[in-house]
Design an enzyme around this catalytic site. Structure first.
Site, PDB file in Angstrom:
ATOM      1  N   HIS A  62      11.373  68.405-109.190  1.00 45.11           N
ATOM      2  CA  HIS A  62      12.392  67.398-108.837  1.00 45.11           C
ATOM      3  C   HIS A  62      13.401  67.916-107.807  1.00 45.11           C
ATOM      4  O   HIS A  62      14.375  67.221-107.517  1.00 45.11           O
ATOM      5  CB  HIS A  62      13.161  66.949-110.086  1.00 45.11           C
ATOM      6  CG  HIS A  62      12.295  66.301-111.127  1.00 45.11           C
ATOM      7  ND1 HIS A  62      11.480  65.223-110.853  1.00 45.11           N
ATOM      8  CD2 HIS A  62      12.106  66.587-112.444  1.00 45.11           C
ATOM      9  CE1 HIS A  62      10.830  64.878-111.960  1.00 45.11           C
ATOM     10  NE2 HIS A  62      11.187  65.691-112.935  1.00 45.11           N
TER      11      HIS A  62
HETATM   12 ZN   LIG Z   1       8.872  66.327-116.893  1.00 47.72          ZN
END
Ligand SMILES: [Zn+2]
Length: 290
Positions: free
Chosen positions: A151
């Protein structure tokens, strides 16, 4: 003379590849970094993930005599040069602010530990790169008990991810011309939005991603992202994986595969919205490797 000597001691590029190939071990390389985020995250009220999970995997492997501690490979932290292949100067400078780091990790505070946290994430980048180097040099597979921080974007972090270890490793291998085509198989329960963004314009990288539909954040036509309903169990998940992944291998023909074997599709994972059993996760991993 000095540079000649240091390049002999610390080979890079193709010469490092040849050296690793000559020295390749017979056992499967497993990379592990002993530092854990636990020292930073312990006793904080907002912590919602297990910072000791990689250490627990290492302990279990050793206890069951599947690996000897002396055979574990310890990575160096990734260099500034390697980090800058993915992340911006401005973002790396912002990470020196403890408040920024605490916010990204959903912690109450980080105070004196900011350097420790950054060293941890740099070591995760170095670990994923070392595992990839080992996989290429041995012609087999390299495991990293860590990483998967998918992320993290070039200019920002998110979802407990500060530095994108997989992207740093891939860009470093491209810079050294070790590989030309890389496949990412991201089977974490959340979409690898940072990775998708970083490689969105790069035809050398194909991203295959199966995740829960409640977490879609990026739409990329060139890649294959499959969103499953939040309660999908073993049968539904494995039938999608077995139906889609072989075609990706056949058409893209990767030289190297980065597999993010996320454990959060597990039905009891507090952060994961999917419903796989332990047997389902094992079948998933077998399917990818075979
Ligand atoms: Zn995850």
């Amino acid at each position: 003379m000095k540079s000649e000597k240091s390049s002999l001691l610390r080979p890079s590029g193709r010469s490092r590849f040849k050296l690793l190939w000559r020295l390749r071990p017979r056992r499967v390389p497993i990379v592990y970094h002993p530092e854990v985020l636990g020292s930073v995250c312990a006793r904080q009220s907002r912590q919602s993930f297990d910072p000791y999970k990689f250490k627990k995997i290492r302990t279990r492997l050793v206890r069951e005599k599947l690996v000897s501690p002396k055979h574990l490979l310890h990575p160096e932290p990734a260099s500034e040069e390697d980090l800058l292949r993915v992340h911006t100067h401005t973002y790396l400078a912002r990470l020196k602010n403890p408040q920024v780091v605490a916010q990204l990790l959903h912690l109450d505070y980080v105070d004196l530990w900011d350097n420790y946290v950054l060293r941890y994430f740099r070591s995760m980048c170095g670990g994923t790169l070392l595992a990839a180097e080992q996989a290429l040099a041995t012609g087999r597979v390299g495991f990293h008990l860590g990483g998967g921080y998918h992320h993290a974007f070039p200019d920002r972090g998110g979802g407990y991810c500060l530095l994108n270890d997989v992207a740093v490793a891939i860009r470093s291998l491209f810079a050294r011309q070790w590989v030309q085509r890389v496949l990412i198989v991201d089977l974490d329960a959340h979409q690898g939005d940072g990775l998708l963004e970083i490689f969105s314009q790069d035809p050398r990288v194909f991203h295959f991603d199966i995740h829960a539909d409640s977490w879609i954040t990026v739409e990329k036509k060139e890649q294959k992202c499959i969103a499953l309903s939040h309660d999908t169990g073993d049968e539904g998940y494995l039938s999608v994986l077995s139906g889609e992944l072989p075609g990706v291998f056949a058409s893209f023909r990767p030289e190297l595969v980065f597999y993010l074997a996320g454990s959060d599709p597990y039905q009891k994972d507090p952060l994961g919205p999917l419903a796989l059993s332990e047997a389902g996760l094992l079948a998933r991993d077998r399917m990818v490797f075979e």
